[in-house]
Design a protein around this motif. Structure first.
Motif, PDB file in Angstrom:
ATOM      1  N   ASP A 130       6.950 -66.233 -29.155  1.00 12.51           N
ATOM      2  CA  ASP A 130       7.561 -65.451 -30.253  1.00 12.51           C
ATOM      3  C   ASP A 130       7.710 -63.989 -30.002  1.00 12.51           C
ATOM      4  O   ASP A 130       8.146 -63.280 -30.689  1.00 12.51           O
ATOM      5  CB  ASP A 130       6.710 -65.810 -31.472  1.00 12.51           C
ATOM      6  CG  ASP A 130       6.841 -67.102 -32.078  1.00 12.51           C
ATOM      7  OD1 ASP A 130       7.673 -67.982 -31.725  1.00 12.51           O
ATOM      8  OD2 ASP A 130       5.781 -67.643 -32.847  1.00 12.51           O
ATOM      9  N   ILE A 131       6.972 -63.620 -28.793  1.00 14.63           N
ATOM     10  CA  ILE A 131       6.850 -62.232 -28.484  1.00 14.63           C
ATOM     11  C   ILE A 131       8.102 -61.985 -27.249  1.00 14.63           C
ATOM     12  O   ILE A 131       8.009 -63.041 -26.466  1.00 14.63           O
ATOM     13  CB  ILE A 131       5.632 -61.866 -28.233  1.00 14.63           C
ATOM     14  CG1 ILE A 131       4.763 -62.051 -29.046  1.00 14.63           C
ATOM     15  CG2 ILE A 131       5.273 -60.372 -27.705  1.00 14.63           C
ATOM     16  CD1 ILE A 131       3.068 -62.167 -28.927  1.00 14.63           C
ATOM     17  N   HIS A 136       8.873 -61.567 -23.764  1.00 14.01           N
ATOM     18  CA  HIS A 136       8.053 -61.893 -22.618  1.00 14.01           C
ATOM     19  C   HIS A 136       9.010 -62.255 -21.312  1.00 14.01           C
ATOM     20  O   HIS A 136      10.011 -62.566 -21.647  1.00 14.01           O
ATOM     21  CB  HIS A 136       6.986 -62.647 -23.000  1.00 14.01           C
ATOM     22  CG  HIS A 136       7.425 -64.319 -22.830  1.00 14.01           C
ATOM     23  ND1 HIS A 136       8.095 -64.639 -24.182  1.00 14.01           N
ATOM     24  CD2 HIS A 136       7.742 -65.203 -22.264  1.00 14.01           C
ATOM     25  CE1 HIS A 136       8.440 -65.885 -23.992  1.00 14.01           C
ATOM     26  NE2 HIS A 136       8.301 -66.133 -22.800  1.00 14.01           N
ATOM     27  N   GLU A 149       1.163 -55.426 -31.519  1.00 16.35           N
ATOM     28  CA  GLU A 149       1.850 -55.275 -33.004  1.00 16.35           C
ATOM     29  C   GLU A 149       1.713 -56.543 -33.560  1.00 16.35           C
ATOM     30  O   GLU A 149       1.570 -56.766 -34.710  1.00 16.35           O
ATOM     31  CB  GLU A 149       3.055 -54.839 -33.040  1.00 16.35           C
ATOM     32  CG  GLU A 149       3.411 -53.243 -32.596  1.00 16.35           C
ATOM     33  CD  GLU A 149       5.007 -52.978 -32.276  1.00 16.35           C
ATOM     34  OE1 GLU A 149       5.606 -53.732 -32.141  1.00 16.35           O
ATOM     35  OE2 GLU A 149       5.087 -51.472 -32.367  1.00 16.35           O
ATOM     36  N   HIS A 150       2.022 -57.645 -32.718  1.00 18.38           N
ATOM     37  CA  HIS A 150       1.688 -59.034 -33.264  1.00 18.38           C
ATOM     38  C   HIS A 150       0.517 -59.342 -33.533  1.00 18.38           C
ATOM     39  O   HIS A 150       0.291 -59.932 -34.815  1.00 18.38           O
ATOM     40  CB  HIS A 150       2.316 -59.983 -31.855  1.00 18.38           C
ATOM     41  CG  HIS A 150       2.473 -61.373 -32.510  1.00 18.38           C
ATOM     42  ND1 HIS A 150       3.480 -61.835 -33.053  1.00 18.38           N
ATOM     43  CD2 HIS A 150       1.805 -62.338 -32.182  1.00 18.38           C
ATOM     44  CE1 HIS A 150       3.259 -63.029 -33.254  1.00 18.38           C
ATOM     45  NE2 HIS A 150       2.226 -63.510 -32.912  1.00 18.38           N
ATOM     46  N   LEU A 151      -0.726 -58.847 -32.868  1.00 18.33           N
ATOM     47  CA  LEU A 151      -1.884 -59.299 -33.403  1.00 18.33           C
ATOM     48  C   LEU A 151      -2.184 -58.707 -34.480  1.00 18.33           C
ATOM     49  O   LEU A 151      -2.901 -59.077 -35.588  1.00 18.33           O
ATOM     50  CB  LEU A 151      -2.934 -59.046 -32.390  1.00 18.33           C
ATOM     51  CG  LEU A 151      -2.947 -59.669 -31.134  1.00 18.33           C
ATOM     52  CD1 LEU A 151      -3.754 -59.029 -29.883  1.00 18.33           C
ATOM     53  CD2 LEU A 151      -3.308 -61.107 -31.260  1.00 18.33           C
ATOM     54  N   THR A 204       6.189 -49.020 -37.494  1.00 20.65           N
ATOM     55  CA  THR A 204       5.284 -50.194 -37.680  1.00 20.65           C
ATOM     56  C   THR A 204       3.864 -49.440 -37.751  1.00 20.65           C
ATOM     57  O   THR A 204       3.501 -48.541 -37.191  1.00 20.65           O
ATOM     58  CB  THR A 204       5.255 -51.153 -36.471  1.00 20.65           C
ATOM     59  OG1 THR A 204       4.963 -50.399 -35.427  1.00 20.65           O
ATOM     60  CG2 THR A 204       6.631 -51.737 -36.406  1.00 20.65           C
ATOM     61  N   VAL A 219      -1.622 -67.381 -31.549  1.00 20.21           N
ATOM     62  CA  VAL A 219      -0.745 -66.185 -31.004  1.00 20.21           C
ATOM     63  C   VAL A 219       0.239 -67.111 -30.099  1.00 20.21           C
ATOM     64  O   VAL A 219      -0.175 -67.102 -28.739  1.00 20.21           O
ATOM     65  CB  VAL A 219      -1.830 -65.192 -30.330  1.00 20.21           C
ATOM     66  CG1 VAL A 219      -0.725 -64.104 -29.714  1.00 20.21           C
ATOM     67  CG2 VAL A 219      -2.670 -64.821 -31.221  1.00 20.21           C
ATOM     68  N   ARG A 223      -0.344 -57.847 -37.007  1.00 15.68           N
ATOM     69  CA  ARG A 223       0.456 -58.503 -38.227  1.00 15.68           C
ATOM     70  C   ARG A 223      -0.468 -59.974 -38.613  1.00 15.68           C
ATOM     71  O   ARG A 223      -0.403 -60.099 -39.823  1.00 15.68           O
ATOM     72  CB  ARG A 223       1.852 -59.033 -37.768  1.00 15.68           C
ATOM     73  CG  ARG A 223       2.780 -57.875 -37.843  1.00 15.68           C
ATOM     74  CD  ARG A 223       4.188 -58.240 -37.602  1.00 15.68           C
ATOM     75  NE  ARG A 223       4.718 -58.816 -36.374  1.00 15.68           N
ATOM     76  CZ  ARG A 223       5.107 -57.971 -35.506  1.00 15.68           C
ATOM     77  NH1 ARG A 223       5.193 -56.914 -35.456  1.00 15.68           N
ATOM     78  NH2 ARG A 223       5.263 -58.883 -34.333  1.00 15.68           N
ATOM     79  N   LEU A 224      -0.997 -60.671 -37.579  1.00 15.77           N
ATOM     80  CA  LEU A 224      -1.639 -61.457 -37.704  1.00 15.77           C
ATOM     81  C   LEU A 224      -2.893 -61.395 -38.548  1.00 15.77           C
ATOM     82  O   LEU A 224      -3.281 -61.978 -39.653  1.00 15.77           O
ATOM     83  CB  LEU A 224      -1.955 -62.362 -36.625  1.00 15.77           C
ATOM     84  CG  LEU A 224      -0.946 -63.060 -35.820  1.00 15.77           C
ATOM     85  CD1 LEU A 224      -1.326 -63.765 -34.407  1.00 15.77           C
ATOM     86  CD2 LEU A 224      -0.237 -64.166 -36.376  1.00 15.77           C
ATOM     87  N   THR A 270       3.727 -54.518 -27.562  1.00 11.35           N
ATOM     88  CA  THR A 270       4.365 -55.729 -28.269  1.00 11.35           C
ATOM     89  C   THR A 270       3.364 -56.433 -28.862  1.00 11.35           C
ATOM     90  O   THR A 270       3.274 -57.255 -29.944  1.00 11.35           O
ATOM     91  CB  THR A 270       5.523 -56.262 -27.412  1.00 11.35           C
ATOM     92  OG1 THR A 270       6.329 -55.311 -27.161  1.00 11.35           O
ATOM     93  CG2 THR A 270       6.239 -57.470 -28.246  1.00 11.35           C
ATOM     94  N   LEU A 271       2.403 -56.793 -27.887  1.00 13.47           N
ATOM     95  CA  LEU A 271       1.280 -57.935 -28.272  1.00 13.47           C
ATOM     96  C   LEU A 271       0.427 -57.275 -29.493  1.00 13.47           C
ATOM     97  O   LEU A 271      -0.003 -58.056 -30.421  1.00 13.47           O
ATOM     98  CB  LEU A 271       0.518 -58.220 -26.774  1.00 13.47           C
ATOM     99  CG  LEU A 271      -0.530 -59.355 -26.919  1.00 13.47           C
ATOM    100  CD1 LEU A 271      -0.156 -60.633 -27.648  1.00 13.47           C
ATOM    101  CD2 LEU A 271      -1.317 -59.442 -25.628  1.00 13.47           C
TER     102      LEU A 271
END
Length: 407
Positions: free
Chosen positions: A78-79, A81, A121-123, A46, A74, A125-126, A118-119
């Motif tokens: 979905d993450i 936690h 990587e999610h941000l 990633t 966000v 992608r957004l 993890t957070l």
């Protein structure tokens, strides 16, 4: 050399920088560029995998912060936690303790624990799906030419590049290279402590309970976390152990067995035997406060504005509030770097920053001090919290970074 123009340039693509880009893109028409120093290695799985800003730590997201993140799309659900059902605060070897439970704030959870990586990587992608936002990395700001209507910025990157922006957001963390380029002073206070960070597996499931335990060697925080690779996912805790520098160096040099034995002796047997630990990391604990955080077409946000002691987990929650009030200020202007915008932001943020920094510093002083009258006083205070409902609720709100739970 090509000159590229953006409304907002964000120096630092860590979690707060990415969140700022997301919020600006969602709530304004301003174009955004993130300048990030870490390498984007194509061989990694990633884009965030080698991101220096997405490290091994976890963060406890307050209820207010969770609500803010959801408004930005966000969804922490979905993450991976773990929700915090209660917080147990105690002083080792003394009677003082207090338990903060969800009923104290009338919430389903006092917060949620999520890994920074993890957070982050999610941000990423957004924001990568948002046409308003661009990212350049690896790159650093090399020079800044402040002009009346904009900043001219030169980057040190694979291909040297010049930028023009209306507003520069500095979000590089406590050690900011851009702050030095801007000749901006940060007041610092060295706590002469080091935070040792690791994850441990416990014999007994944590059931969502977070622990803050004050010891003669320094405060220890245990935060409940999940582990997708283990069926006993609720037997993992993220540990932050704040120690005097020389003691921290000694702890880092211990074998896993000896490290766990010393940690166990201070934490106790609430979760049974501490069975294993992950790799240990450390970082020095230094309060850094950028006094002039709102300048000509420049704002400092997150840890670049204030880098706090982790004793109450306030840093990231304060950074989220920086981002949201930045957006409130930007909504009022057509020029992202207008004086009206930077001054409105400064006015909105001063009191919250000062109050949080002061409260965190007070906690460090009170709970790191082994002077007998201070020990007696803090234990009386902890016992009193259990009998005074409003004081207990107020302490719970501060502990989780919640300012107004009625929102």
């Amino acid at each position: 050399m090509v000159l590229k123009k953006y409304d907002v340039v964000i120096s630092g693509g860590g979690v707060v920088g990415c969140l700022a880009a997301l919020a600006i893109a969602q709530h304004t028409q301003f174009s955004v560029l993130i300048v990030e120093a870490s390498d984007d290695n194509a061989s990694t799985k990633t884009k965030a995998a080698r991101h220096a800003g997405f490290d091994a730590r976890v963060i406890a997201l307050a209820a207010e912060s969770l609500s803010t993140l959801r408004r930005l799309g966000v969804n922490v659900d979905d993450i991976l936690h773990y929700p915090i059902s209660s917080i147990h605060v105690s002083d080792r070897g003394h009677i003082g303790q207090v338990v903060l439970d969800t009923k104290d704030l009338a919430l389903d959870a006092l917060g949620k624990v999520v890994a920074i990586k993890t957070l982050g990587e999610h941000l990423l992608r957004l924001i990568e799906a948002m046409p308003q936002v661009s990212i350049i990395r690896p790159a650093r700001i090399q020079s800044i030419d402040r002009q009346q209507d904009s900043h001219l910025i030169r980057l040190a990157s694979n291909e040297p590049l010049s930028l023009e922006c209306k507003l520069l957001l500095v979000s590089e963390g406590g050690q900011s290279n851009t702050r030095q380029l801007l000749n901006t002073h940060a007041d610092t206070y060295d706590y002469e402590q080091t935070a040792v960070i690791t994850n441990v597996k416990t014999q007994i499931a944590h059931s969502g309970v977070a622990y803050e335990r004050f010891t003669t060697q320094g405060p220890i925080a245990f935060l409940p976390m999940a582990n997708a690779q283990d069926a006993n996912s609720d037997c993992y805790m993220s540990v932050v152990w704040c120690l005097q520098r020389e003691r921290a160096a000694a702890k880092l040099a211990l074998s896993d067995k000896d490290f766990l034995a010393q940690l166990q002796s201070l934490f106790g047997n609430k979760l049974g035997r501490l069975e294993s630990s992950s790799e240990r990391f450390s970082y020095p604990l230094i309060l850094s406060q950028t006094k002039d955080f709102a300048q000509h077409r420049t704002l400092f946000i997150g840890n670049a504005a204030q880098n706090l002691h982790p004793i109450a987990g306030q840093g990231f929650n304060l950074g989220i509030r920086d981002v949201m009030q930045l957006v409130d200020a930007l909504k009022r202007v057509d020029d992202a770097g207008a004086f009206a915008c930077t001054q409105a932001y400064k006015k909105m943020r001063v009191s919250d920053k000062q109050a949080t920094i002061k409260a965190t510093g007070t906690l460090v002083s009170v709970f790191s001090n082994q002077f007998l009258p201070m020990v007696i006083g803090r234990n009386i205070g902890l016992l009193g919290l259990n009998t005074l409902a409003e004081a207990k609720a107020r302490f719970a709100r501060f502990a989780m970074g919640v300012r107004d739970v009625s929102k």
